[in-house]
Design a protein around this motif. Structure first.
Motif, mmCIF file in Angstrom:
data_model
loop_
_atom_site.group_PDB
_atom_site.id
_atom_site.type_symbol
_atom_site.label_atom_id
_atom_site.label_comp_id
_atom_site.label_asym_id
_atom_site.label_seq_id
_atom_site.Cartn_x
_atom_site.Cartn_y
_atom_site.Cartn_z
ATOM 1 N N ARG A 77 -42.330 65.875 17.715
ATOM 2 C CA ARG A 77 -41.272 65.885 16.704
ATOM 3 C C ARG A 77 -40.675 64.493 16.479
ATOM 4 O O ARG A 77 -39.946 64.283 15.516
ATOM 5 N N TYR A 78 -41.003 63.562 17.378
ATOM 6 C CA TYR A 78 -40.514 62.192 17.206
ATOM 7 C C TYR A 78 -41.609 61.266 16.708
ATOM 8 O O TYR A 78 -41.511 60.041 16.847
ATOM 9 N N ALA A 79 -42.636 61.846 16.098
ATOM 10 C CA ALA A 79 -43.744 61.028 15.602
ATOM 11 C C ALA A 79 -43.277 60.039 14.551
ATOM 12 O O ALA A 79 -43.850 58.954 14.404
ATOM 13 N N PHE A 80 -42.229 60.371 13.774
ATOM 14 C CA PHE A 80 -41.752 59.451 12.747
ATOM 15 C C PHE A 80 -41.230 58.149 13.343
ATOM 16 O O PHE A 80 -41.122 57.137 12.644
ATOM 17 N N MET A 81 -40.905 58.160 14.636
ATOM 18 C CA MET A 81 -40.411 56.955 15.298
ATOM 19 C C MET A 81 -41.522 56.179 16.000
ATOM 20 O O MET A 81 -41.436 54.952 16.117
ATOM 21 N N PHE A 82 -42.566 56.870 16.459
ATOM 22 C CA PHE A 82 -43.544 56.230 17.334
ATOM 23 C C PHE A 82 -44.944 56.134 16.738
ATOM 24 O O PHE A 82 -45.736 55.313 17.179
ATOM 25 N N GLU A 83 -45.275 56.967 15.781
ATOM 26 C CA GLU A 83 -46.626 56.959 15.237
ATOM 27 C C GLU A 83 -46.859 55.668 14.453
ATOM 28 O O GLU A 83 -46.148 55.368 13.494
ATOM 29 N N ASN A 84 -47.859 54.906 14.882
ATOM 30 C CA ASN A 84 -48.209 53.634 14.234
ATOM 31 C C ASN A 84 -47.019 52.672 14.176
ATOM 32 O O ASN A 84 -46.923 51.857 13.259
ATOM 33 N N ALA A 85 -46.133 52.740 15.158
ATOM 34 C CA ALA A 85 -44.909 51.944 15.112
ATOM 35 C C ALA A 85 -45.200 50.446 15.183
ATOM 36 O O ALA A 85 -44.450 49.645 14.619
ATOM 37 N N ASN A 86 -46.270 50.046 15.884
ATOM 38 C CA ASN A 86 -46.546 48.617 16.041
ATOM 39 C C ASN A 86 -47.791 48.163 15.293
ATOM 40 O O ASN A 86 -48.162 46.999 15.362
ATOM 41 N N ILE A 87 -48.454 49.084 14.606
ATOM 42 C CA ILE A 87 -49.629 48.690 13.835
ATOM 43 C C ILE A 87 -49.157 47.879 12.625
ATOM 44 O O ILE A 87 -48.298 48.305 11.875
ATOM 45 N N GLY A 88 -49.743 46.732 12.431
ATOM 46 C CA GLY A 88 -49.334 45.883 11.324
ATOM 47 C C GLY A 88 -48.228 44.918 11.694
ATOM 48 O O GLY A 88 -47.773 44.156 10.847
ATOM 49 N N GLY A 89 -47.816 44.952 12.955
ATOM 50 C CA GLY A 89 -46.806 43.996 13.399
ATOM 51 C C GLY A 89 -45.426 44.307 12.865
ATOM 52 O O GLY A 89 -44.983 45.465 12.856
ATOM 53 N N ASP A 90 -44.745 43.272 12.416
ATOM 54 C CA ASP A 90 -43.368 43.394 11.947
ATOM 55 C C ASP A 90 -43.369 43.996 10.537
ATOM 56 O O ASP A 90 -43.653 43.319 9.547
ATOM 57 N N THR A 91 -43.046 45.277 10.443
ATOM 58 C CA THR A 91 -43.076 46.004 9.163
ATOM 59 C C THR A 91 -41.674 46.245 8.603
ATOM 60 O O THR A 91 -41.492 47.119 7.761
ATOM 61 N N MET A 92 -40.706 45.458 9.050
ATOM 62 C CA MET A 92 -39.324 45.709 8.634
ATOM 63 C C MET A 92 -39.161 45.567 7.117
ATOM 64 O O MET A 92 -38.423 46.341 6.488
ATOM 65 N N ALA A 93 -39.821 44.600 6.506
ATOM 66 C CA ALA A 93 -39.699 44.405 5.060
ATOM 67 C C ALA A 93 -40.223 45.620 4.303
ATOM 68 O O ALA A 93 -39.600 46.090 3.342
ATOM 69 N N GLU A 94 -41.379 46.142 4.725
ATOM 70 C CA GLU A 94 -41.936 47.318 4.055
ATOM 71 C C GLU A 94 -41.034 48.540 4.221
ATOM 72 O O GLU A 94 -40.858 49.325 3.288
ATOM 73 N N ILE A 95 -40.440 48.683 5.404
ATOM 74 C CA ILE A 95 -39.580 49.843 5.659
ATOM 75 C C ILE A 95 -38.315 49.767 4.819
ATOM 76 O O ILE A 95 -37.900 50.751 4.197
ATOM 77 N N LEU A 96 -37.691 48.595 4.768
ATOM 78 C CA LEU A 96 -36.493 48.438 3.939
ATOM 79 C C LEU A 96 -36.810 48.672 2.468
ATOM 80 O O LEU A 96 -36.035 49.298 1.743
ATOM 81 N N GLY A 97 -37.959 48.170 2.018
ATOM 82 C CA GLY A 97 -38.346 48.378 0.633
ATOM 83 C C GLY A 97 -38.550 49.841 0.303
ATOM 84 O O GLY A 97 -38.158 50.309 -0.777
ATOM 85 N N SER A 98 -39.132 50.585 1.236
ATOM 86 C CA SER A 98 -39.359 52.017 1.012
ATOM 87 C C SER A 98 -38.056 52.808 1.058
ATOM 88 O O SER A 98 -37.816 53.681 0.216
ATOM 89 N N LEU A 99 -37.196 52.507 2.020
ATOM 90 C CA LEU A 99 -35.955 53.253 2.169
ATOM 91 C C LEU A 99 -35.005 53.009 1.005
ATOM 92 O O LEU A 99 -34.428 53.955 0.453
ATOM 93 N N PHE A 100 -34.841 51.752 0.629
ATOM 94 C CA PHE A 100 -33.806 51.383 -0.326
ATOM 95 C C PHE A 100 -34.369 50.977 -1.688
ATOM 96 O O PHE A 100 -33.681 50.349 -2.477
ATOM 97 N N ARG A 101 -35.636 51.356 -1.939
ATOM 98 C CA ARG A 101 -36.252 51.207 -3.259
ATOM 99 C C ARG A 101 -36.167 49.766 -3.746
ATOM 100 O O ARG A 101 -35.530 49.456 -4.731
ATOM 101 N N LEU A 102 -36.865 48.887 -3.030
ATOM 102 C CA LEU A 102 -36.922 47.471 -3.380
ATOM 103 C C LEU A 102 -38.381 47.044 -3.494
ATOM 104 O O LEU A 102 -39.029 46.831 -2.462
ATOM 105 N N PRO A 103 -38.951 46.945 -4.674
ATOM 106 C CA PRO A 103 -38.358 47.235 -5.989
ATOM 107 C C PRO A 103 -38.352 48.745 -6.256
ATOM 108 O O PRO A 103 -39.040 49.507 -5.570
ATOM 109 N N PRO A 104 -37.612 49.188 -7.285
ATOM 110 C CA PRO A 104 -37.485 50.633 -7.517
ATOM 111 C C PRO A 104 -38.775 51.306 -7.950
ATOM 112 O O PRO A 104 -38.995 52.479 -7.623
ATOM 113 N N ASP A 105 -39.624 50.621 -8.732
ATOM 114 C CA ASP A 105 -40.874 51.220 -9.228
ATOM 115 C C ASP A 105 -40.632 52.540 -9.951
ATOM 116 O O ASP A 105 -41.390 53.506 -9.777
ATOM 117 N N GLY A 106 -39.576 52.576 -10.751
ATOM 118 C CA GLY A 106 -39.294 53.778 -11.531
ATOM 119 C C GLY A 106 -38.591 54.871 -10.765
ATOM 120 O O GLY A 106 -38.262 55.913 -11.329
#
Length: 620
Positions: free
Chosen positions: A329-358
């Motif tokens: 049930r905690y897979a959203f925190m640990f699944e592929n957590a380190n694959i791709g290295g530092d993914t903070m930019a992608e996560i912020l973009g997805s959460l807060f719609r940056l860019p919005p893409d409609g």
């Protein structure tokens, strides 16, 4: 009177029909002595309606808060009774620079004793409430006159925070959907983040919203600060002091170890290795680290201990972390957590719609998350929303809307999760400086931290029957019309008192009615007379059970590891009930594995057919 003249405000037209005279005035109120006889068909003054007082070159606007009678001595000695109305003075209609009348809040010239009073008609009311334009949106109609549209000032509503308050079943969720849809229409570039604890709003905003849930969210554990990490590891319970102290020492070392690994230091024997303690990381620094490194550091320290009792503390902490990491049930925190290295930019973009893409809006559905980490998840989201605004200097404005706000920012300091409350408080107090704005939605305003709710300059108050809730609202309202809050228990469904910066006047209005397709799930369903339960077939029950069980299992489990309930006994109806339910037809291979990958077909629900499992629309 011709058409052109009838459209002019009364400040510049013929003298209106007087229904009374000003008998008393104080700083914020006026008493009007009403005429004994009224013209046929005239509008009667009642509580909640607006009256105008003719004073010099302005029309002073007042809201009727009380109607009664007062006795006056007569010549014969017997008292006579006259009707009086008490008004809260709110604003005035005054000719502007162009000569046209316009409404402004506040009173600059008080009425005099004997000034005439009249009921406002559509002409004056339309001047007060204005029309829809690029900055104002129509959200409902005036209770006094349904022909008058009530508009909200989008900029004042958002930039100074707002709250929607009301008991269950009064149309609060529909009000939220209406207001947010209007914001999306008038401010398409403003991003909205909605915390949805009960998965109500998924269908309300169509293609404008990106819906996140445990199946498609990736929120790596290393984005959690130290308090949030401890709360997650200990399942929402207070942490053990010794274990918490160890974690505070080891997490920065794990972050430094990951930095060395990423830079290739561990793989290059010629590279100069740095002491991990010199990396400068703290337990709150949002940089990646690996759980394997954290466990390895704990294991190394435990191996160097000679004190068995101290080693037991390390052993319990390692077991706690491993159990938490391996729980599906905690897979959203640990699944592929380190694959791709530092993914903070992608996560912020997805959460807060940056860019919005409609899709400028994010709906975070919390109903499927483990209850023990929901507070931590909301804390992470609130904190990152504020911190991004802070460090970006407000370059991308965001409206953060929190449903069931009393759960995350309780007034009682002994309950709730402290970091979540502090994160919401920071948005309420400082967010507008950095382009982060707050919208609160709750059915128990008395249970919210009063410091947070006091920062909301616009309140939409629906029916509330609890005295504590009413008292808190009364203390938060600064308008002179706060006396009207005593009528909150009598409001109907979708009726609301609106106060504050987002509206022209304190107003009793009714929200627009949403179409069936746009209503939140909590208000679009709820039919207790449905005959669906009598028509359920075995295939539907099997589907429900599989979805139920899959919520607590890893998505990586192979199909062969499941028993598709082939040996399950057939379901039989209770005695004296509906006829026996027919046995389900054989199901195609791979049906179970595809259940959670696409929406279930609800076309057969209520009229099930073999081989085509139906499902209630609420769960689609």
């Amino acid at each position: 009177m011709d058409t052109a003249t009838s459209r002019e405000p009364r400040a510049t037209s013929a003298r209106p029909e007087s229904i009374g005279r000003v008998a008393a005035v104080n700083g914020s109120q006026s008493t009007v002595e009403l005429a004994p006889m009224r013209a046929a068909g005239g509008d009667n003054p009642t509580v909640g309606k607006f009256m105008g007082l003719l004073s010099g070159k302005a029309i002073i606007i007042g809201m009727v808060t009380e109607i009664g009678e007062q006795s006056f001595p007569s010549v014969g000695g017997n008292p006579t009774f006259r009707k009086v109305a008490k008004l809260d003075l709110i604003g005035e209609l005054r000719a502007g620079d162009t000569g046209a009348a316009r409404f402004q809040r506040g009173v600059t010239e008080y009425p005099s004793i004997g000034d005439g009073a009249f009921m406002l008609t559509e002409t004056e009311l339309r001047l007060v409430y204005g029309t829809a334009d690029a900055d104002r949106a129509h959200i409902g109609n005036l209770q006094q006159n349904p022909n008058i549209h009530v508009h909200i000032d989008i900029d004042n509503l958002i930039s100074r925070h707002f709250a929607i308050l009301g008991a269950t079943g009064v149309g609060k969720s529909s009000g939220v959907a209406i207001i947010l849809n209007k914001i999306l229409e008038t401010r398409p570039n403003l991003r909205i983040f909605l915390v949805d604890p009960h998965n109500e709003y998924g269908r309300c905003f169509g293609e404008k919203a990106n819906v996140l849930n445990p199946r498609n969210l990736r929120l790596p554990f290393w984005l959690f600060n130290f308090e949030e990490t401890v709360d997650a590891f200990f399942g929402g319970r207070p942490g053990v002091d010794e274990e918490v102290e160890i974690l505070s020492e080891v997490i920065p070392l794990a972050k430094a170890a990951y930095l060395q690994y990423r830079n290739g230091t561990d793989r290059n024997p010629l590279a100069k290795k740095r002491d991990p303690r010199d990396a400068g990381f703290t337990a709150d620094t949002p940089v990646p680290y690996r759980i394997e490194d954290l466990i390895s550091l704990l294991d190394d320290r435990m191996g160097k201990l000679e004190n068995r009792s101290r080693a037991t503390v390390f052993h319990k902490l390692i077991g706690r972390i491993q159990t938490f990491r391996n729980h599906p049930r905690y897979a959203f925190m640990f699944e592929n957590a380190n694959i791709g290295g530092d993914t903070m930019a992608e996560i912020l973009g997805s959460l807060f719609r940056l860019p919005p893409d409609g899709k400028p809006m994010t709906i975070m559905q919390l109903a499927g998350f483990p209850a023990e980490v929901v507070d931590s998840v909301v804390s992470v989201l609130c904190r990152m929303a504020f911190d991004f605004g802070l460090w970006s200097d407000g370059v991308a404005p965001l409206l953060f809307v929190c449903e069931e706000a009393h759960r995350y920012a309780p007034a009682d300091k002994s309950i709730g999760f402290g970091p979540t409350k502090r994160a919401l408080s920071r948005i309420a107090k400082e967010g507008r400086k950095y382009g982060v704005f707050l919208g609160l939605v709750t059915q128990r305003p008395a249970e919210i931290d009063p410091t947070i709710i006091s920062q909301c300059s616009t309140l939409f108050v629906m029916r509330l029957s609890n005295d504590r809730d009413q008292n808190l609202i009364r203390s938060a309202v600064s308008d002179a019309a706060a006396n009207l809050l005593s009528f909150i228990p009598s409001l109907g469904v979708r009726e609301v008192f609106t106060f504050g910066a987002g509206v022209a006047l304190p107003t009793r209005m009714r929200f627009q009615e949403l179409s069936e397709a746009q209503r939140p799930n909590s208000e679009a369903s709820g039919n207790t007379r449905s005959d669906a339960g009598t028509n359920m077939n075995r295939d539907l029950l099997t589907t429900v059970i599989e979805r139920w069980r899959s919520a607590t299992m890893s998505h990586r489990v192979a199909d062969d590891d499941f028993n598709d309930f082939a040996e399950a006994p057939s379901l039989q109806p209770a005695p004296m009930q509906a006829p026996s339910i027919p046995a389900a037809a054989p199901r195609p291979e791979g049906l179970r594995s595809s259940l959670l990958k696409k929406p279930l077909d609800a076309s057969s629900f209520g009229n099930p057919q073999a081989g085509s499992p139906g499902f209630p629309s609420k769960f689609r």
